[in-house]
Write a protein that holds these residues in place. Structure first.
Motif, PDB file in Angstrom:
ATOM      1  N   ASP A   1       0.785  -1.121   0.109  1.00  0.00           N
ATOM      2  CA  ASP A   1      -0.088   0.050  -0.075  1.00  0.00           C
ATOM      3  C   ASP A   1       0.856   1.237   0.274  1.00  0.00           C
ATOM      4  N   ARG A   2       1.871   1.427   0.863  1.00  0.00           N
ATOM      5  CA  ARG A   2       2.716   2.490   0.812  1.00  0.00           C
ATOM      6  C   ARG A   2       3.600   2.694  -0.362  1.00  0.00           C
ATOM      7  N   ALA A   3       4.126   1.654  -0.841  1.00  0.00           N
ATOM      8  CA  ALA A   3       4.759   1.661  -2.177  1.00  0.00           C
ATOM      9  C   ALA A   3       4.015   2.114  -3.430  1.00  0.00           C
ATOM     10  N   VAL A   4       2.895   1.588  -3.299  1.00  0.00           N
ATOM     11  CA  VAL A   4       1.846   2.018  -4.616  1.00  0.00           C
ATOM     12  C   VAL A   4       1.587   3.537  -4.450  1.00  0.00           C
ATOM     13  N   ARG A   5       1.283   4.015  -3.103  1.00  0.00           N
ATOM     14  CA  ARG A   5       1.063   5.525  -2.953  1.00  0.00           C
ATOM     15  C   ARG A   5       2.302   6.310  -3.576  1.00  0.00           C
ATOM     16  N   HIS A   6       3.463   5.843  -2.831  1.00  0.00           N
ATOM     17  CA  HIS A   6       4.598   6.559  -3.294  1.00  0.00           C
ATOM     18  C   HIS A   6       4.839   6.612  -4.838  1.00  0.00           C
ATOM     19  N   VAL A   7       4.705   5.629  -5.543  1.00  0.00           N
ATOM     20  CA  VAL A   7       4.873   5.692  -7.052  1.00  0.00           C
ATOM     21  C   VAL A   7       3.852   6.488  -7.561  1.00  0.00           C
ATOM     22  N   GLY A   8       2.348   6.470  -7.229  1.00  0.00           N
ATOM     23  CA  GLY A   8       1.596   7.389  -7.649  1.00  0.00           C
ATOM     24  C   GLY A   8       1.973   8.914  -7.527  1.00  0.00           C
ATOM     25  N   GLU A   9       2.379   9.243  -6.187  1.00  0.00           N
ATOM     26  CA  GLU A   9       2.568  10.512  -5.873  1.00  0.00           C
ATOM     27  C   GLU A   9       3.872  11.025  -6.808  1.00  0.00           C
ATOM     28  N   TYR A  10       4.904  10.038  -6.863  1.00  0.00           N
ATOM     29  CA  TYR A  10       6.170  10.350  -7.839  1.00  0.00           C
ATOM     30  C   TYR A  10       5.777  10.786  -9.062  1.00  0.00           C
ATOM     31  N   TYR A  11       4.931  10.066  -9.871  1.00  0.00           N
ATOM     32  CA  TYR A  11       4.481  10.195 -11.143  1.00  0.00           C
ATOM     33  C   TYR A  11       3.232  10.945 -11.467  1.00  0.00           C
ATOM     34  N   SER A  12       2.616  11.365 -10.349  1.00  0.00           N
ATOM     35  CA  SER A  12       1.496  12.049 -10.544  1.00  0.00           C
ATOM     36  C   SER A  12       0.363  11.069 -11.307  1.00  0.00           C
ATOM     37  N   TYR A  13       0.358   9.861 -10.917  1.00  0.00           N
ATOM     38  CA  TYR A  13      -0.558   8.884 -11.595  1.00  0.00           C
ATOM     39  C   TYR A  13      -1.616   8.380 -10.438  1.00  0.00           C
ATOM     40  N   ASP A  14      -2.804   8.287 -10.911  1.00  0.00           N
ATOM     41  CA  ASP A  14      -3.844   7.395 -10.300  1.00  0.00           C
ATOM     42  C   ASP A  14      -3.557   6.099 -10.482  1.00  0.00           C
ATOM     43  N   MET A  15      -3.189   5.261  -9.364  1.00  0.00           N
ATOM     44  CA  MET A  15      -2.703   3.756  -9.345  1.00  0.00           C
ATOM     45  C   MET A  15      -4.206   2.952  -9.450  1.00  0.00           C
ATOM     46  N   HIS A  16      -4.119   1.975 -10.330  1.00  0.00           N
ATOM     47  CA  HIS A  16      -5.244   1.180 -10.484  1.00  0.00           C
ATOM     48  C   HIS A  16      -5.017  -0.394  -9.758  1.00  0.00           C
ATOM     49  N   GLY A  17      -3.983  -0.664  -9.505  1.00  0.00           N
ATOM     50  CA  GLY A  17      -3.856  -2.039  -8.684  1.00  0.00           C
ATOM     51  C   GLY A  17      -3.372  -1.942  -7.371  1.00  0.00           C
ATOM     52  N   LYS A  18      -3.429  -2.833  -6.594  1.00  0.00           N
ATOM     53  CA  LYS A  18      -2.992  -2.840  -5.183  1.00  0.00           C
ATOM     54  C   LYS A  18      -1.292  -3.038  -5.061  1.00  0.00           C
ATOM     55  N   GLY A  19      -0.827  -3.668  -6.122  1.00  0.00           N
ATOM     56  CA  GLY A  19       0.530  -3.940  -5.907  1.00  0.00           C
ATOM     57  C   GLY A  19       0.975  -5.288  -5.160  1.00  0.00           C
ATOM     58  N   THR A  20       0.115  -6.074  -4.902  1.00  0.00           N
ATOM     59  CA  THR A  20       0.291  -7.278  -4.431  1.00  0.00           C
ATOM     60  C   THR A  20       0.401  -8.480  -5.257  1.00  0.00           C
ATOM     61  N   MET A  21       0.796  -9.730  -5.241  1.00  0.00           N
ATOM     62  CA  MET A  21       0.692 -10.733  -6.038  1.00  0.00           C
ATOM     63  C   MET A  21      -0.553 -11.255  -6.235  1.00  0.00           C
ATOM     64  N   ALA A  22      -1.414 -11.404  -5.277  1.00  0.00           N
ATOM     65  CA  ALA A  22      -2.726 -11.752  -5.567  1.00  0.00           C
ATOM     66  C   ALA A  22      -3.506 -10.856  -6.553  1.00  0.00           C
ATOM     67  N   ASP A  23      -3.431  -9.552  -6.153  1.00  0.00           N
ATOM     68  CA  ASP A  23      -3.992  -8.517  -7.126  1.00  0.00           C
ATOM     69  C   ASP A  23      -3.691  -8.620  -8.367  1.00  0.00           C
ATOM     70  N   LEU A  24      -2.444  -8.812  -8.610  1.00  0.00           N
ATOM     71  CA  LEU A  24      -1.882  -8.903  -9.987  1.00  0.00           C
ATOM     72  C   LEU A  24      -2.377 -10.182 -10.837  1.00  0.00           C
ATOM     73  N   VAL A  25      -2.342 -11.197 -10.002  1.00  0.00           N
ATOM     74  CA  VAL A  25      -2.914 -12.488 -10.486  1.00  0.00           C
ATOM     75  C   VAL A  25      -4.246 -12.285 -10.998  1.00  0.00           C
ATOM     76  N   GLU A  26      -5.079 -11.493 -10.140  1.00  0.00           N
ATOM     77  CA  GLU A  26      -6.519 -11.418 -10.264  1.00  0.00           C
ATOM     78  C   GLU A  26      -6.747 -10.574 -11.542  1.00  0.00           C
ATOM     79  N   SER A  27      -5.722  -9.506 -11.641  1.00  0.00           N
ATOM     80  CA  SER A  27      -5.888  -8.521 -12.655  1.00  0.00           C
ATOM     81  C   SER A  27      -5.575  -9.272 -14.165  1.00  0.00           C
ATOM     82  N   THR A  28      -4.437 -10.157 -14.301  1.00  0.00           N
ATOM     83  CA  THR A  28      -4.139 -10.868 -15.637  1.00  0.00           C
ATOM     84  C   THR A  28      -5.471 -11.900 -15.654  1.00  0.00           C
ATOM     85  N   LYS A  29      -5.973 -12.716 -14.730  1.00  0.00           N
ATOM     86  CA  LYS A  29      -7.141 -13.626 -15.011  1.00  0.00           C
ATOM     87  C   LYS A  29      -8.254 -12.861 -15.614  1.00  0.00           C
TER      88      LYS A  29
END
Length: 261
Positions: free
Chosen positions: A19-47
């Motif tokens: 959660d903290r890492a995703v927030r940091h990346v979003g703030e650094y690049y001024s992006y809205d982040m669409h994933g949770k950054g966990t393995m479980a969520d990544l697998v869910e997104s790909t499926k």
């Protein structure tokens, strides 16, 4: 899913840090982040999007983290999940760790000069580049940044000139937020580019122009998850209007031959 898809550019973190890492990346690049950054969520997104295979990346921000990060990435490897290892300019024994990276089953190296605070053409990395070139292990470089000059196309070209035959993937079409450098220095050169993190900042016409001029045989599909989820990323890519043969090449074949074959 109409096409087979390989995503060459995804990121995950441990549950307690994600959660903290995703927030940091979003703030650094001024992006809205669409994933949770966990393995479980990544697998869910790909499926959800019918993605067949993907590649995960993590960067060691300190030399002391290199081995632990590589171990963690390797722990996720399956037939359909590949991982790229990490190095750091202050790491003491590149040859030993690159040999270990290979033994872990990792398929290449990901470097993020802007987060790791080194120039792509930093001489401290030349020993690693020589070994990686000789072993034909691809290096995925984060490219382009408005805050620093660490990952500029000019620096990448210098490394490619000094190490002929090195296998390079320039992330974000070779220059996130610095695509004028891609167009001046990288288009048509002997490197792959992935198309991750481009659709929110570049017009579809310019994305298609860069890809077409560089050559679809040297383009790889990527989402930069958790910046983008896979359904969105695939839809954005298909809207560019490439031919079926070009779509198959970019979405799957190029990455399969480079990483999974």
């Amino acid at each position: 899913m109409e096409y087979k898809v390989i995503d060459v550019h995804t990121h995950i973190w441990p549950e307690k840090l994600a959660d903290r890492a995703v927030r940091h990346v979003g703030e650094y690049y001024s992006y809205d982040m669409h994933g949770k950054g966990t393995m479980a969520d990544l697998v869910e997104s790909t499926k959800e999007a019918g993605v067949e295979k993907f590649v995960i990346h993590s960067s060691a921000l300190k030399s002391s983290q290199v081995e632990d990060v590589n171990n963690a990435t390797a722990s996720h490897i399956t037939e359909n999940i590949a991982g790229f290892g990490t190095l750091h300019p202050e790491y003491e024994d590149f040859e030993k760790e690159i040999d270990r990276i290979v033994s872990l089953g990792l398929k290449g190296i990901k470097l993020h000069p802007d987060f790791q605070f080194f120039n792509i053409d930093d001489r401290r990395m030349y020993g690693a580049y020589e070994i990686l070139r000789d072993k034909k292990l691809p290096i995925l470089f984060h490219m382009g940044d408005v805050k620093y000059d660490y990952s500029s196309a000019v620096r990448l070209i210098k490394v490619m000139q000094d190490f002929p035959g090195i296998v390079v993937i320039g992330a974000h079409l070779g220059g996130h937020l610095k695509w004028e450098q891609t167009e001046e220095y990288l288009i048509g050169k002997d490197l792959f580019m992935d198309c991750s993190s481009t659709s929110r900042k570049l017009s579809p016409e310019r994305i298609k122009s860069i890809i077409s001029r560089h050559g679809t045989e040297k383009i790889l599909f990527g989402t930069d998850y958790p910046i983008e989820r896979h359904k969105e990323g695939i839809e954005n890519f298909l809207s560019l209007g490439f031919t079926r043969e070009e779509n198959e090449r970019i979405l799957y074949n190029n990455a399969y031959n480079l990483i999974f074959k």
